[in-house]
Scaffold this motif. Structure first.
Motif, mmCIF file in Angstrom:
data_model
loop_
_atom_site.group_PDB
_atom_site.id
_atom_site.type_symbol
_atom_site.label_atom_id
_atom_site.label_comp_id
_atom_site.label_asym_id
_atom_site.label_seq_id
_atom_site.Cartn_x
_atom_site.Cartn_y
_atom_site.Cartn_z
ATOM 1 N N TYR A 118 0.818 -1.210 0.000
ATOM 2 C CA TYR A 118 0.000 0.000 0.000
ATOM 3 C C TYR A 118 0.856 1.266 0.000
ATOM 4 N N PHE A 119 1.810 1.364 0.913
ATOM 5 C CA PHE A 119 2.598 2.584 1.031
ATOM 6 C C PHE A 119 3.582 2.757 -0.127
ATOM 7 N N VAL A 120 4.203 1.671 -0.537
ATOM 8 C CA VAL A 120 5.144 1.768 -1.661
ATOM 9 C C VAL A 120 4.392 2.096 -2.944
ATOM 10 N N ALA A 121 3.234 1.484 -3.144
ATOM 11 C CA ALA A 121 2.433 1.783 -4.331
ATOM 12 C C ALA A 121 1.990 3.240 -4.329
ATOM 13 N N TYR A 122 1.604 3.744 -3.162
ATOM 14 C CA TYR A 122 1.188 5.149 -3.083
ATOM 15 C C TYR A 122 2.323 6.081 -3.496
ATOM 16 N N GLU A 123 3.516 5.841 -2.972
ATOM 17 C CA GLU A 123 4.654 6.703 -3.293
ATOM 18 C C GLU A 123 4.993 6.655 -4.779
ATOM 19 N N GLN A 124 4.972 5.468 -5.365
ATOM 20 C CA GLN A 124 5.324 5.326 -6.774
ATOM 21 C C GLN A 124 4.259 5.965 -7.679
ATOM 22 N N ILE A 125 2.987 5.730 -7.373
ATOM 23 C CA ILE A 125 1.913 6.313 -8.176
ATOM 24 C C ILE A 125 1.899 7.827 -8.050
ATOM 25 N N LYS A 126 2.086 8.323 -6.825
ATOM 26 C CA LYS A 126 2.104 9.775 -6.615
ATOM 27 C C LYS A 126 3.236 10.419 -7.406
ATOM 28 N N ARG A 127 4.390 9.802 -7.393
ATOM 29 C CA ARG A 127 5.532 10.352 -8.123
ATOM 30 C C ARG A 127 5.237 10.424 -9.621
ATOM 31 N N GLN A 128 4.697 9.338 -10.183
ATOM 32 C CA GLN A 128 4.427 9.302 -11.620
ATOM 33 C C GLN A 128 3.334 10.296 -12.003
ATOM 34 N N MET A 129 2.278 10.365 -11.208
ATOM 35 C CA MET A 129 1.181 11.279 -11.514
ATOM 36 C C MET A 129 1.607 12.736 -11.393
ATOM 37 N N THR A 130 2.422 13.044 -10.400
ATOM 38 C CA THR A 130 2.917 14.412 -10.233
ATOM 39 C C THR A 130 3.804 14.803 -11.405
ATOM 40 N N SER A 131 4.674 13.895 -11.809
ATOM 41 C CA SER A 131 5.555 14.157 -12.946
ATOM 42 C C SER A 131 4.758 14.387 -14.233
ATOM 43 N N MET A 132 3.726 13.575 -14.448
ATOM 44 C CA MET A 132 2.892 13.728 -15.640
ATOM 45 C C MET A 132 2.128 15.039 -15.620
ATOM 46 N N HIS A 133 1.636 15.431 -14.446
ATOM 47 C CA HIS A 133 0.889 16.681 -14.329
ATOM 48 C C HIS A 133 1.767 17.875 -14.677
ATOM 49 N N HIS A 134 2.983 17.891 -14.129
ATOM 50 C CA HIS A 134 3.889 19.007 -14.394
ATOM 51 C C HIS A 134 4.377 19.013 -15.839
ATOM 52 N N PHE A 136 2.629 17.872 -18.575
ATOM 53 C CA PHE A 136 1.593 18.100 -19.574
ATOM 54 C C PHE A 136 0.666 19.273 -19.256
ATOM 55 N N TYR A 137 0.509 19.610 -17.969
ATOM 56 C CA TYR A 137 -0.505 20.591 -17.622
ATOM 57 C C TYR A 137 0.045 21.869 -17.004
ATOM 58 N N ASP A 138 0.987 21.748 -16.118
ATOM 59 C CA ASP A 138 1.435 22.927 -15.364
ATOM 60 C C ASP A 138 2.939 22.859 -15.154
ATOM 61 N N LYS A 139 3.682 23.406 -16.105
ATOM 62 C CA LYS A 139 5.143 23.362 -16.020
ATOM 63 C C LYS A 139 5.706 24.470 -15.131
ATOM 64 N N SER A 140 4.900 25.487 -14.826
ATOM 65 C CA SER A 140 5.406 26.640 -14.082
ATOM 66 C C SER A 140 5.318 26.467 -12.571
ATOM 67 N N SER A 141 4.511 25.504 -12.105
ATOM 68 C CA SER A 141 4.309 25.327 -10.667
ATOM 69 C C SER A 141 4.791 23.959 -10.222
ATOM 70 N N ASP A 142 5.314 23.915 -9.011
ATOM 71 C CA ASP A 142 5.749 22.630 -8.458
ATOM 72 C C ASP A 142 4.786 22.115 -7.390
ATOM 73 N N LYS A 143 3.608 22.755 -7.270
ATOM 74 C CA LYS A 143 2.628 22.329 -6.281
ATOM 75 C C LYS A 143 1.895 21.074 -6.759
ATOM 76 N N MET A 144 1.520 20.242 -5.811
ATOM 77 C CA MET A 144 0.818 19.007 -6.130
ATOM 78 C C MET A 144 -0.683 19.270 -6.175
ATOM 79 N N PRO A 145 -1.345 18.988 -7.290
ATOM 80 C CA PRO A 145 -2.804 19.152 -7.353
ATOM 81 C C PRO A 145 -3.502 18.141 -6.465
ATOM 82 N N LEU A 146 -4.700 18.488 -6.007
ATOM 83 C CA LEU A 146 -5.409 17.647 -5.050
ATOM 84 C C LEU A 146 -5.757 16.268 -5.603
ATOM 85 N N TYR A 147 -5.969 16.194 -6.914
ATOM 86 C CA TYR A 147 -6.378 14.901 -7.455
ATOM 87 C C TYR A 147 -5.250 13.873 -7.408
ATOM 88 N N VAL A 148 -4.006 14.316 -7.293
ATOM 89 C CA VAL A 148 -2.873 13.379 -7.265
ATOM 90 C C VAL A 148 -2.901 12.509 -6.008
#
Length: 348
Positions: A118-134, A136-148
């Motif tokens: 559970y915890f390792v999967a959360y960290e890996q998924i969060k990392r990938q989703m955050t990277s994809m968000h920055h 494709f969607y928001d290259k200027s901000s390093d904040k994590m969107p709530l949906y991540v």
């Protein structure tokens, strides 16, 4: 802890998750032993065959002990227990301090795989989703969107319960029929032959409906608290308080689902596991239908039954687990950083 050069490796995340799970069990198991001892001396139990308790990592369905010693390390108290502190003192004097950790071994064997996944999967998924968000969607901000954190918590929980569902099925069969390992192997082969491999995941949907909302809300709240205070590397104290707050919010919102889950597990224990004439097919009810029936018969207090004890249990369990996990991550990040600079400045 976002520098790619020092990023925490999956095996280090596993070590952090194990540390958190063991620490949570060590602190929470005595409280559960005390609670179950007090419950067994009460005359009016919800069920006269079994009861449910959770040690902060997972739920356990146990038989109500008869006179003398019960199962699962739960013995009938020889003296009246009046409250938590009184129970701790009397149990320690009568049976020794180690009796407060009865059942710790089986708990760790059952809960560690699920917690680590559970915890390792959360960290890996969060990392990938955050990277994809920055990207494709928001290259200027390093904040994590709530949906991540929301989606990461949901997907991680689904992945974890799916991975361990066959193990839980095996555990339940051994508990219900007292099978040897050879008998168990034959029973599983017969089950797969008659109903297919998918039969190993029986009971998965109710588990997902029970755990997924809590996980999504919990991680969203926890990461939001970190973002509000602009914390990227939380201290032990911060993660402890933030984890407790997030756990309380999640527990409050999901208490109605937990009440329904508890009723179903108690019914399953009474009619299937702890009976000489097990029922083959329990009636299937939808969660919404069960909530409506519960509200109609008991009102809002019935829907939120046990909210106080649930908050008292979930808050410290979440706090201990997440603070231990975050501390482990910080330790390994500093370890990786030190190793990197030691190599950089080492003589050729």
């Amino acid at each position: 802890m976002e520098d790619e050069r020092f990023r925490i490796r999956p095996h280090q995340q596993i070590c952090s998750a194990i540390t958190g799970a063991v620490t949570t069990s060590l602190f929470m198991t005595p409280l559960d032993v005390v609670k179950t001892r007090i419950q067994t001396q009460q005359k009016a139990l919800v069920s006269n065959k079994c009861f449910l308790y959770c040690n902060g990592l997972m739920d356990h369905l146990c038989p109500c002990p008869a006179n003398g010693n019960g199962k699962n390390g739960i013995r009938k108290p020889v003296v009246q227990l009046n409250g938590t502190v009184d129970a701790i003192l009397k149990i320690s004097r009568a049976e020794g301090v180690y009796s407060l950790w009865s059942g710790l071994g089986p708990t760790l064997v059952s809960a560690l795989p699920s917690t680590v996944i559970y915890f390792v999967a959360y960290e890996q998924i969060k990392r990938q989703m955050t990277s994809m968000h920055h990207s494709f969607y928001d290259k200027s901000s390093d904040k994590m969107p709530l949906y991540v954190p929301l989606m990461s918590g949901v997907l991680a929980r689904i992945f974890a319960v799916t991975a361990v569902s066959p193990i839980e099925l095996i555990r339940t069969k051994m508990q219900s029929q007292k099978l040897s390992y050879s008998d168990l192997s034959k029973a599983i082969k017969e089950l797969v032959r008659n109903e297919g491999v998918i039969a190993l995941w029986k009971g998965l949907p109710p588990t997902v409906l029970r755990d997924v909302p809590f996980s999504g809300i919990y991680w969203t709240c926890y990461e939001s608290i970190k973002g509000y205070f602009n914390v990227t590397t939380p201290t032990f104290q911060f993660s402890f308080l933030a984890g407790a707050a997030a756990g309380m919010i999640s527990a409050f919102v999901t208490t109605p689902f937990d009440v329904i889950k508890t009723h179903r597990q108690i019914e399953f224990g009474e009619k299937v596991i702890y009976t000489s004439n097990p029922v083959r097919d329990l009636p299937k009810r939808k969660t919404l239908e069960s909530l409506v029936r519960l509200y109609s018969s008991n009102g809002l207090p019935g829907v939120f039954a046990g909210l106080g004890p649930r908050l008292a249990k979930v808050a410290p369990a979440c706090a201990i687990m997440i603070s231990s996990f975050e501390y482990g991550k910080s330790f390994f990040y500093r370890y990786n950083e030190k190793n990197y600079y030691d190599k950089e400045h080492s003589p050729e």
